[in-house]
Design an enzyme around this catalytic site. Structure first.
Site, mmCIF file in Angstrom:
data_model
loop_
_atom_site.group_PDB
_atom_site.id
_atom_site.type_symbol
_atom_site.label_atom_id
_atom_site.label_comp_id
_atom_site.label_asym_id
_atom_site.label_seq_id
_atom_site.Cartn_x
_atom_site.Cartn_y
_atom_site.Cartn_z
ATOM 1 N N THR A 156 0.867 -1.177 0.000
ATOM 2 C CA THR A 156 0.000 0.000 0.000
ATOM 3 C C THR A 156 0.908 1.232 0.000
ATOM 4 O OG1 THR A 156 -0.238 -0.272 2.407
ATOM 5 C CG2 THR A 156 -2.036 -1.085 1.021
ATOM 6 N N LYS A 182 4.114 -7.018 3.970
ATOM 7 C CA LYS A 182 3.862 -5.612 3.691
ATOM 8 C C LYS A 182 3.464 -4.926 4.989
ATOM 9 C CE LYS A 182 0.506 -3.505 3.259
ATOM 10 N NZ LYS A 182 -0.265 -2.591 4.194
ATOM 11 N N THR A 193 -1.205 -3.043 10.691
ATOM 12 C CA THR A 193 -1.555 -3.197 9.290
ATOM 13 C C THR A 193 -0.371 -3.811 8.635
ATOM 14 O OG1 THR A 193 -3.064 -1.394 9.142
ATOM 15 C CG2 THR A 193 -2.188 -2.138 7.144
ATOM 16 N N GLU A 280 6.136 4.567 7.246
ATOM 17 C CA GLU A 280 5.741 5.826 6.624
ATOM 18 C C GLU A 280 6.566 6.987 7.180
ATOM 19 O OE1 GLU A 280 1.126 4.545 5.738
ATOM 20 O OE2 GLU A 280 1.598 5.675 7.548
ATOM 21 N N ASN A 403 -0.270 10.395 6.122
ATOM 22 C CA ASN A 403 -1.518 9.999 6.762
ATOM 23 C C ASN A 403 -2.592 11.057 6.702
ATOM 24 O OD1 ASN A 403 -1.289 7.181 8.099
ATOM 25 N ND2 ASN A 403 0.713 8.132 8.397
#
Length: 408
Positions: A156, A182, A193, A280, A403
């Site tokens: 993602t 992932k 996640t 991220e 985000n």
């Protein structure tokens, strides 16, 4: 000869004998690969660990049921990205079942032998027409060489695909373990996640496979955090098809059992660290180690809070050796803690010990923090033998940007 040799090999999820993969673009993403399939040439034993979030996604519900129905057996795993199929009610369950049915038909296998996983935006309806078309296409293009494309299809916000494999050589023979994963955001202990998929060509009975997966996941995938957010879709599957001819016994003290644990630990540790490294906005991979705790459980509790602390993580990004933030988190962690005997190190530089500040060490600590891999260590001073390790990363402005704009 009882020694076990573990060597990194190429091939990712299909490095082990008897596995194939494929990846297609079915239109869930605006562009690029968004659906992956992993298939064992023969029926494999299967184990899974899942999210602890009570807002559980439809594919997790269905896959848990599949493992129960099949008594821990599977032929295929189907994964889609972009859409989590979470918080989608009965429609989500129907869409998840449709994935299973389409895969079983396309692969000519039993319904209960298909496992599924999804990742992406929560609350988005899964387009079953696109996914079904993608599954049919993926089933026609299975190859052992498609491992990297499969790792790409499940991404993602990941910056790069994550795959790793090892050959495990023992006195009884050689077997292989491969994997891909992932995860970049909503990553917190007890999984997050993140999706992880593991294969081996050793033969392993379902109860043993479950035990080994849970043991290793607890100290790898459950020892990472990016932002303290636990997701709705967390899933790790482990398939074992026996193609190597090596059979792992049920006895925990056997060399082959220990070799399986060591090999799986090597693969999962690498994948777990890469998830954090590729978090991220992350610029640093940090290892948080807690020692001197009253118990391992208390050490884990303190390590988790330190690894999740925004103040600690922003200090990491600023390369500021602010050891006081580490002590403050440990002090509020709710575990046994003796400030008079506490010691804090950043890298090899001791900044605080026995209630004494060692300001002259801050420059060395700052140099250590300028690297892309850093270590934070705290001894809680209880004299206990409890220890724990967590992997985390820094907080950067880019994390906020990613985000804030995730859906738009």
């Amino acid at each position: 000869m009882n020694a076990t040799s573990i060597t990194a090999v190429s091939g990712g999820i299909t490095a082990a004998n008897g596995y194939q993969a494929s990846a297609v673009a079915c239109g869930l993403k605006p562009s690029g690969l968004d659906l992956a399939m992993i298939v064992s040439d023969q029926l494999a034993t299967a184990a899974g660990v899942f999210t602890t979030n009570r807002a559980v996604a439809a594919p997790v519900v269905i896959s848990q049921n599949q493992l129960s129905l099949s008594n821990g057996k599977a032929k295929a795993i189907v994964v889609n990205s972009k859409c989590a199929n979470a918080c989608t009610g009965d429609d989500g369950i129907r869409a998840a079942k449709a994935m299973v049915e389409e895969a079983a038909t396309s692969l000519s296998c039993e319904l209960q032998h298909v496992l599924i996983a999804s990742t992406g935006v929560i609350g988005m309806r899964l387009d079953t027409q696109k996914v079904s078309s993608g599954i049919r296409n993926a089933a026609k293009h299975l190859q052992s060489e498609k491992h990297l494309q499969a790792a790409e299809a499940i991404m993602t916000t990941d910056v790069s695909p994550k795959e790793y494999a090892v050959s495990v050589e023992t006195s009884e023979g050689v077997f292989t373990i491969g994997g891909m994963a992932k995860g970049a955001g909503m990553i917190e202990p007890n999984m997050a996640t993140m999706l992880g998929f593991l294969t081996t060509d050793a033969a392993v009975a379902p109860p043993v496979l479950n035990q080994v997966l849970r043991e290793v996941a607890n100290r790898t995938f459950n020892a990472i955090t990016i932002d303290g957010e636990s997701s709705t879709n967390d899933t790790v599957f482990f398939l074992a098809n026996g193609s190597s001819g090596i059979s792992i016994p049920k006895m925990e003290n056997t060399n082959l059992y220990k070799a399986l644990v060591s090999g799986l630990d090597s693969v999962c540790s690498w994948l777990a660290r890469e998830i954090v490294r590729g978090g991220e906005g992350a610029t640093k991979l940090a290892t948080v180690t807690v020692t001197g705790a009253a118990s391992n459980q208390e050490a884990q509790q303190a390590a988790r809070l330190i690894a999740n602390s925004p103040l600690v993580k922003t200090a990491l990004h600023g390369e500021d050796p602010n050891w006081g933030r580490i002590v403050a988190v440990a002090g509020r962690s709710g575990v046994a803690f003796d400030q008079a005997k506490t010691e804090v190190r950043i890298g090899s530089a001791t900044l605080f010990a026995n209630a004494t500040v060692m300001a002259e060490q801050e420059s060395a600590a700052a140099v250590h923090l300028s690297g892309d891999e850093v270590e934070l260590l705290i001894d809680l001073g209880t004299g206990g033998s409890g220890t724990a390790r967590m992997w985390t990363c820094d907080f950067s402005p880019e994390y906020v940007h990613i985000n804030a704009d995730y859906r738009t």
